[in-house]
Motif scaffolding. Sequence first.
Motif, PDB file in Angstrom:
ATOM      1  N   LEU A 132       0.857  -1.306  -0.183  1.00 24.34           N
ATOM      2  CA  LEU A 132       0.053  -0.068   0.039  1.00 24.34           C
ATOM      3  C   LEU A 132       0.771   1.414   0.032  1.00 24.34           C
ATOM      4  N   LYS A 133       2.156   1.086   0.499  1.00 25.51           N
ATOM      5  CA  LYS A 133       2.857   2.284   0.547  1.00 25.51           C
ATOM      6  C   LYS A 133       3.067   3.081  -0.846  1.00 25.51           C
ATOM      7  N   ASP A 134       3.353   2.197  -1.963  1.00 27.44           N
ATOM      8  CA  ASP A 134       3.213   2.715  -3.571  1.00 27.44           C
ATOM      9  C   ASP A 134       2.122   2.092  -4.310  1.00 27.44           C
ATOM     10  N   PRO A 135       0.950   2.345  -4.158  1.00 27.56           N
ATOM     11  CA  PRO A 135       0.070   1.644  -4.793  1.00 27.56           C
ATOM     12  C   PRO A 135      -0.074   1.518  -6.224  1.00 27.56           C
ATOM     13  N   ILE A 136       0.536   2.617  -7.105  1.00 27.06           N
ATOM     14  CA  ILE A 136       0.545   2.537  -8.491  1.00 27.06           C
ATOM     15  C   ILE A 136       1.694   1.257  -8.927  1.00 27.06           C
ATOM     16  N   ARG A 137       2.760   1.492  -8.177  1.00 21.07           N
ATOM     17  CA  ARG A 137       3.789   0.537  -8.515  1.00 21.07           C
ATOM     18  C   ARG A 137       3.403  -0.818  -7.970  1.00 21.07           C
ATOM     19  N   SER A 138       2.522  -0.860  -7.031  1.00 16.42           N
ATOM     20  CA  SER A 138       2.171  -2.429  -6.766  1.00 16.42           C
ATOM     21  C   SER A 138       1.168  -2.866  -7.865  1.00 16.42           C
ATOM     22  N   LEU A 139       0.302  -1.987  -8.150  1.00 11.61           N
ATOM     23  CA  LEU A 139      -0.549  -2.224  -9.424  1.00 11.61           C
ATOM     24  C   LEU A 139       0.021  -2.924 -10.297  1.00 11.61           C
ATOM     25  N   ALA A 140       1.213  -2.169 -10.897  1.00 10.38           N
ATOM     26  CA  ALA A 140       2.362  -2.407 -12.011  1.00 10.38           C
ATOM     27  C   ALA A 140       2.841  -3.894 -11.878  1.00 10.38           C
ATOM     28  N   ARG A 141       3.398  -3.911 -10.857  1.00  7.94           N
ATOM     29  CA  ARG A 141       3.815  -5.181 -10.538  1.00  7.94           C
ATOM     30  C   ARG A 141       2.698  -6.213 -10.374  1.00  7.94           C
ATOM     31  N   LYS A 142       1.772  -5.993  -9.880  1.00  5.15           N
ATOM     32  CA  LYS A 142       0.596  -7.405 -10.080  1.00  5.15           C
ATOM     33  C   LYS A 142       0.432  -7.315 -11.551  1.00  5.15           C
ATOM     34  N   MET A 143       0.301  -6.590 -12.262  1.00  2.00           N
ATOM     35  CA  MET A 143      -0.077  -7.080 -13.734  1.00  2.00           C
ATOM     36  C   MET A 143       1.208  -7.846 -14.313  1.00  2.00           C
ATOM     37  N   ILE A 144       2.379  -7.317 -14.049  1.00  2.00           N
ATOM     38  CA  ILE A 144       3.457  -8.254 -14.690  1.00  2.00           C
ATOM     39  C   ILE A 144       3.786  -9.460 -14.198  1.00  2.00           C
ATOM     40  N   ASP A 145       3.203  -9.636 -12.715  1.00  2.00           N
ATOM     41  CA  ASP A 145       3.402 -11.013 -12.091  1.00  2.00           C
ATOM     42  C   ASP A 145       2.342 -11.873 -12.394  1.00  2.00           C
ATOM     43  N   ASN A 146       1.170 -11.503 -13.067  1.00  2.00           N
ATOM     44  CA  ASN A 146       0.057 -12.385 -13.469  1.00  2.00           C
ATOM     45  C   ASN A 146       0.671 -13.620 -14.167  1.00  2.00           C
ATOM     46  N   LEU A 147      -0.068 -14.851 -13.498  1.00  2.00           N
ATOM     47  CA  LEU A 147       0.250 -16.041 -14.216  1.00  2.00           C
ATOM     48  C   LEU A 147       0.405 -15.999 -15.623  1.00  2.00           C
ATOM     49  N   TYR A 148      -0.524 -15.293 -16.394  1.00  4.85           N
ATOM     50  CA  TYR A 148      -0.622 -15.548 -17.797  1.00  4.85           C
ATOM     51  C   TYR A 148       0.162 -14.447 -18.567  1.00  4.85           C
ATOM     52  N   ASN A 149       1.045 -13.864 -17.710  1.00  7.92           N
ATOM     53  CA  ASN A 149       1.947 -12.896 -18.298  1.00  7.92           C
ATOM     54  C   ASN A 149       3.445 -13.693 -18.142  1.00  7.92           C
ATOM     55  N   ARG A 150       3.354 -14.618 -17.565  1.00 10.24           N
ATOM     56  CA  ARG A 150       4.739 -15.306 -17.130  1.00 10.24           C
ATOM     57  C   ARG A 150       5.007 -16.479 -18.114  1.00 10.24           C
ATOM     58  N   PRO A 151       6.064 -17.160 -17.968  1.00 10.69           N
ATOM     59  CA  PRO A 151       6.368 -18.406 -19.107  1.00 10.69           C
ATOM     60  C   PRO A 151       5.785 -19.473 -18.350  1.00 10.69           C
ATOM     61  N   PHE A 152       5.343 -20.351 -19.481  1.00 13.42           N
ATOM     62  CA  PHE A 152       4.422 -21.567 -19.088  1.00 13.42           C
ATOM     63  C   PHE A 152       4.748 -22.364 -17.837  1.00 13.42           C
ATOM     64  N   GLU A 153       5.874 -22.373 -17.620  1.00 13.98           N
ATOM     65  CA  GLU A 153       6.649 -23.055 -16.564  1.00 13.98           C
ATOM     66  C   GLU A 153       5.815 -22.879 -15.188  1.00 13.98           C
ATOM     67  N   TYR A 154       5.471 -21.503 -15.176  1.00 14.71           N
ATOM     68  CA  TYR A 154       4.885 -20.945 -13.891  1.00 14.71           C
ATOM     69  C   TYR A 154       3.536 -21.527 -13.589  1.00 14.71           C
TER      70      TYR A 154
END
Lengths: 418, 561
Positions: A320-342
Amino acid sequence: MDLVKTYGNIIRKNLETHPVAARRMINVGLSLENLRVQAFSDKRMPKASKELNSLAVNKIREGLKTPEKTAWTNLFTPVELLQCFDLNCLSVEAVSSFFSGFTIEDSFIRYGEGKGLAPSLCSYHKCFLGSFFSGVLPVPKLAVTASTACDANFNTFRLAGKEARLPVFYLDIPGIRSEEAVDYVVRQLHALLGSLEKLTHRKFDIDLLREILQRENESKRLYLQFLKKKAKKAWPTTLTLQMYELFATHLSIGTEESLHFFRSLCKEIDHMPDFHGKRLFWVHLIPFYHPVLKDALNFSDAFQLQGMEMNIDNTKPLDLKDPIRSLARKMIDNLYNRPFEYKEKLVLKAVQHTNADGVIHFCHWGCKQSIGGVMLLKEAMKKAGIPFLILDGDGIDRTNDTPGQIKTRLEAFLEMIR
Amino acid sequence: MLYYICKYTPIEAFSAMGVQIERLEPEVSSFPKADSFLHPNLCSYVKGAYELCSQKAEEDPDFEGVVFTTCCDSVKRLFDVLSRKYPNKFWFVLDLPRMGNEFAAKLYASRIRACLSAYEEFSGRTFEEEELSTLLNRNKEPDKAVVSEPGRLRIGVVGARISSHLRKLIEDAGAELLFDQTCTGDRLLLPPEGNRPLLEAYAYRLLNQLPCMRMAEAVNRDPMMLPLLQKADGIVYHTIKFCDNYSFEYADLKDRSPVPLLALETDGTTLSYGQQRTRIEAFLEELSPKKQKHNRKTTGDKKMYVIGIDSGSTSTNAVLINEKLEILDFRVIRTGAKSIESAEAVLKSVLKNAGLQRSDISRIISTGYGRVSIPFADKNITEITCHGKGAHFLFPEVRTILDIGGQDSKAIRLNEKGEVADFVMNDKCAAGTGRFLEAMARTLELSIEELGPVSLRSREVVEISSMCTVFAESEVISLIALNKEQADIAAGVHRAIANKAMTLLRKTGLIPSFCMTGGVAKNPGVIHALEQQLGEKLLIPEEPEIVGALGAALLGAEDLF
């Protein structure tokens, strides 16, 4: 006589000639559906599920009734930002699923194909575009789409946006996890916020966003807790309700209603008896209309759906300290955004977490990102000794279905794990 | 030896290392491996790429690997599976931004750097920026455009990547391939500009090529597209089965294109070469400047005869006309195993019946699938042009023709003059064709002739939802098991055909009057179902099967008189 089908047929007759009347009829139908679930639904349906039903139905109703307060999105759009501007989020998947619920999806799909869309394109997208082109789906205030998971996201909104002269915002989410990538997304989110302020004549309030994210964190914590409890408990459910959870985990995540639903889930499941049948974990979309699957799985004492991976594509708490950055991270870390192995790891983890006895993977027509990896997933499950079934079909289009095949495959699998 | 598949691949950086890097171009007839390790419904190009890569990885010692980008969902999975199956080769997927700004360029540059390092480690070669810089600075804008040969049709290709075979096909059909702006077509990368580090400036250039449909920048394609299209006499808009990105642009362009547009879908196999040829040739026929009708030369007392032969998959049909364009005779026979034998048989039969010799015939024109295999024909013309001609002759008011034959169905739109203005064809599958009806009739234990009349007695609406011949058959069997009436099931089958046909008709714009040709037009059940959906009467020729052959004969007569 099937009432829904009859009603659907009446709507269908109006689609091409009286699109606005058809839309009104859909709205009336949605109100009736709300009423039906509250008053006459199956006695076995948990109260929390009725709550979920209203949440989903109301979202669609609002989208059709007050398009000026609605944004078109996909499942991976940062809806938290749109909520800060009091915008109702309506995704391609949600809209098309509801039209399929009215049994009118094929008319829209054929309409879209007639416009030149490829028959092999995902039917959710074809149905969505067809409903827009035919004038039934009203033009919203704006559209925000993220590149996550699906090639069609950008193209569908670009085509509709151009025709409707609608402001469309594209979020490009890199497939690499680095600070540079986070910066890249943060920059886009700031630009989006600037545009939202202009379009809605409202100021962005970062504390409001913090509150939303806090509710989101609490919701996700409760949901994982519920899934853990479900590893033992009985939770009578249907294919449709399982899909409706996407409203709570994605389109409405962070809202009061959604958090309330997750609280109800966790409370109510404590009073449920233990489940003694076999547990199944679902991968990818569920063809909720499917007569064979409905027969076998809805409110079944023998088989229970434990969950689907789309609902847990990102369960990490947001900073919650940096909400915009955490939203960006949330999207990048999304399952469908990562290699299939994940995805292989996540499904394995979910199977353990929910105590599932087997996994069903549904290969939805036109969804390349999921079907392309299905054999890798199968190998990973085989290695871990988990029974794995592949079903091929269409998430919403009844005319693109192979009922006989699904029946044989499903029954053999259920006999195998029983 | 390395391969690439996407135009955003930094191929110049690899060339700068002295590596041979080529566009991956699979030519396969089927996908046995891809269907088992990927999925049958994945993009057909990607499935072909899987076949080729696995074959090369197993057999070709010079094959090092492939540099991918995250250009589409299918390619991402192709990378996942190949890198797992053949871990000793070089597989690298470059995460490709969807934007073209400097931030995206920076991000892409660091991925390119990582890719080059990985390759350095794999191959033992070294990458030198200087080499790349020299190489890029050699690129220049081309001098003035090449002057086209007068009278030759200029064709441009846009959409999804095309194979070398298709490029050749267009040129062999007599046209000039003016430009290939498909995703890996003509490549021109200007030297990098500005004071940025070289790789960033290079990445910027790469990202700012004509944006492909996966890019957010594709919004900018529109203003670039129309002036581009205008340069050609006709445009082939190419799409690949199960690659849907370009169908969006096609949907948007098809009614606005300043020049005629042919939608061409290929499925990545060599099996569709025949159909590709028919479509390209028909398109060129449609574009060719129409001959001015001069006053018909009088032939005096001399009789003249022209024969049109339509060699279809189910039947071979022939029509004999004279110099007054009167139909003297026609024949319809079942096509046997060899189309040439059927063509010879039908010709013999027409001649015999009319009491003529082969030498009395001034001209023979062939059309249909087997048109190129009829050696005694003076000329072959695609069935699309011929159906247009034939239908216009019979019913001058016709603007839209629906032709449903044994193995394909097409909708053809004519202009006021009766010339083909647009056409669409079904895909390779038998859904919605005569074969579909034959299979359904067999299941219902009816003859194909009985199916139509029986269906008209239907009282209850029964739905056949599947379009696939195989699955529809099992649906029909279940309906029989449910004791549904034969008439009702038959009517359901006809509605299914009509639904499929309506999709084709919509694509050509639904302009009345409508005419139906082909063997299926003999089925009153299909006609009834279609008329209900169209809300219009269909014009049906007395002999719907011979319209193509009639058109061929008429076109032959035009050449002569």
